[in-house]
Scaffold this motif. Sequence first.
Motif, short mmCIF file in Angstrom:
data_model
loop_
_atom_site.label_atom_id
_atom_site.label_comp_id
_atom_site.label_asym_id
_atom_site.label_seq_id
_atom_site.Cartn_x
_atom_site.Cartn_y
_atom_site.Cartn_z
N THR A 159 10.10 -13.42 0.34
CA THR A 159 9.68 -14.82 0.42
C THR A 159 8.80 -15.04 1.66
O THR A 159 8.83 -14.26 2.61
CB THR A 159 10.89 -15.76 0.53
OG1 THR A 159 11.58 -15.47 1.77
CG2 THR A 159 11.84 -15.58 -0.64
N GLN A 216 8.12 -17.14 8.28
CA GLN A 216 6.69 -16.80 8.40
C GLN A 216 5.87 -18.08 8.30
O GLN A 216 6.29 -19.06 7.67
CB GLN A 216 6.33 -15.84 7.25
CG GLN A 216 4.91 -15.35 7.23
CD GLN A 216 4.62 -14.29 6.15
OE1 GLN A 216 3.50 -13.84 6.03
NE2 GLN A 216 5.62 -13.87 5.38
N LYS A 260 -1.43 -10.01 7.34
CA LYS A 260 -2.70 -10.20 8.08
C LYS A 260 -2.45 -10.52 9.55
O LYS A 260 -3.26 -10.18 10.39
CB LYS A 260 -3.53 -11.31 7.42
CG LYS A 260 -4.14 -10.86 6.11
CD LYS A 260 -5.47 -11.47 5.79
CE LYS A 260 -6.07 -10.82 4.55
NZ LYS A 260 -5.31 -11.06 3.31
N HIS A 294 -4.69 -15.98 3.50
CA HIS A 294 -3.28 -15.57 3.50
C HIS A 294 -2.80 -15.46 2.05
O HIS A 294 -2.94 -16.41 1.28
CB HIS A 294 -2.48 -16.63 4.25
CG HIS A 294 -1.04 -16.27 4.49
ND1 HIS A 294 -0.64 -15.02 4.89
CD2 HIS A 294 0.08 -17.02 4.39
CE1 HIS A 294 0.67 -15.01 5.02
NE2 HIS A 294 1.14 -16.21 4.73
N GLY A 295 -2.29 -14.29 1.71
CA GLY A 295 -1.73 -14.13 0.36
C GLY A 295 -2.72 -13.75 -0.71
O GLY A 295 -2.38 -13.78 -1.90
N GLY A 311 -3.84 -10.80 -1.53
CA GLY A 311 -3.39 -9.61 -2.26
C GLY A 311 -2.26 -9.93 -3.23
O GLY A 311 -2.26 -9.47 -4.38
N ASP A 312 -1.31 -10.72 -2.78
CA ASP A 312 -0.21 -11.14 -3.67
C ASP A 312 -0.78 -11.89 -4.87
O ASP A 312 -0.33 -11.72 -6.00
CB ASP A 312 0.75 -12.09 -2.94
CG ASP A 312 1.35 -11.44 -1.71
OD1 ASP A 312 1.96 -10.38 -1.85
OD2 ASP A 312 1.17 -11.99 -0.63
#
Length: 269
Positions: free
Chosen positions: A13, A45, A112, A210-211, A213-214
């Motif tokens: 998460t 985070q 990152k 941010h995110g 790749g996910d």
Amino acid sequence: MSQYPTGLTIAGTDSGGGAGMMADIKTMQTLKTFATSVIVGLTAQNTEGVQRIETVDAAMIDAQFASVAADFDVRAAKTGALFDADHVQAVVRNLARFHFPVVVVDPVMVAKGGSHLLDEAGIATLKTDLLPLADVVTPNLPEAELLAGRTIHNRVDVLNAAKQIQQLGAANVVIKGGHGTDAVVADYVKLADGTDYWMESPRVNTNRTHGTGDTLSSAIVSYVAHGMNLKQAIRQAHDYLATIIPHPLPLGHGHGPLNHGLWEEHDEI
Ligand SMILES: Nc1ncnc2c1ncn2[C@@H]1O[C@H](COP(=O)(O)OP(=O)(O)O)[C@@H](O)[C@H]1O
Ligand SMILES: Cc1ncc(COP(=O)(O)OP(=O)(O)O)c(N)n1
């Protein structure tokens, strides 16, 4: 309204909402896929970094897999942050047990902001035990270097790294180019049938990534869940990212989040 097929995210998460399982769920929902989840670990985070990590114990991971598999027809699954070798092994054990039709491995290693989301032993276990179960693996450039055991300076190095990663057992390989510096972002695709090609889009000059790749790996899951073959799904996922990255949400003080829901206006599924 079209049917919502089921996807599964096996990941960590992100309390900041932009990466990890939160990005996966937002992506799948936007792409009209019902997101089920196995939480492997929790991160405190935000857009500035990872402040704390706590992993989930193996019995609870087994229980989540069993609950999802008992009740849902999972069409495709993805793995994200797995933290260490024991958690990679717990996921491998469950993937071998439940045989989901398509498994996308996003070999998340470093966020990152610089925090490690998979330790060294975890990387070794991912290479030996998880990659052979992967229908697709989606490393970014630093992850591809670690998986292939070679540095990447140019496109020929990317080709060679992809070949080596395929030899580790992943059927199809997508090496993401977001960490490069060229004006064009180039993702390299090497498919199981021997074909290979580049997918290019203009580099957006932003730190609101941010995110990403996910989001790519969960978009692949979504499109596969809707019945596309892997080649089509990878292309559509790339186009989804290229569409939403230029229009992020102005939130947070660091690497800001994407606006996953932007795609709904396209309504292409
Ligand atoms: N600045 C950017 N401009 C356009 N596309 C990008 C940018 N950064 C990343 N992407 C795209 O986002 C996806 C994820 O890439 P990357 O950022 O390398 O992965 P990760 O988040 O795992 O480090 C890829 O399809 C890549 O092409
Ligand atoms: C819990 C969690 N999982 C994965 C990531 C990394 O996500 P990614 O898409 O690679 O994006 P960046 O962190 O590189 O922006 C994460 N941060 N947290």
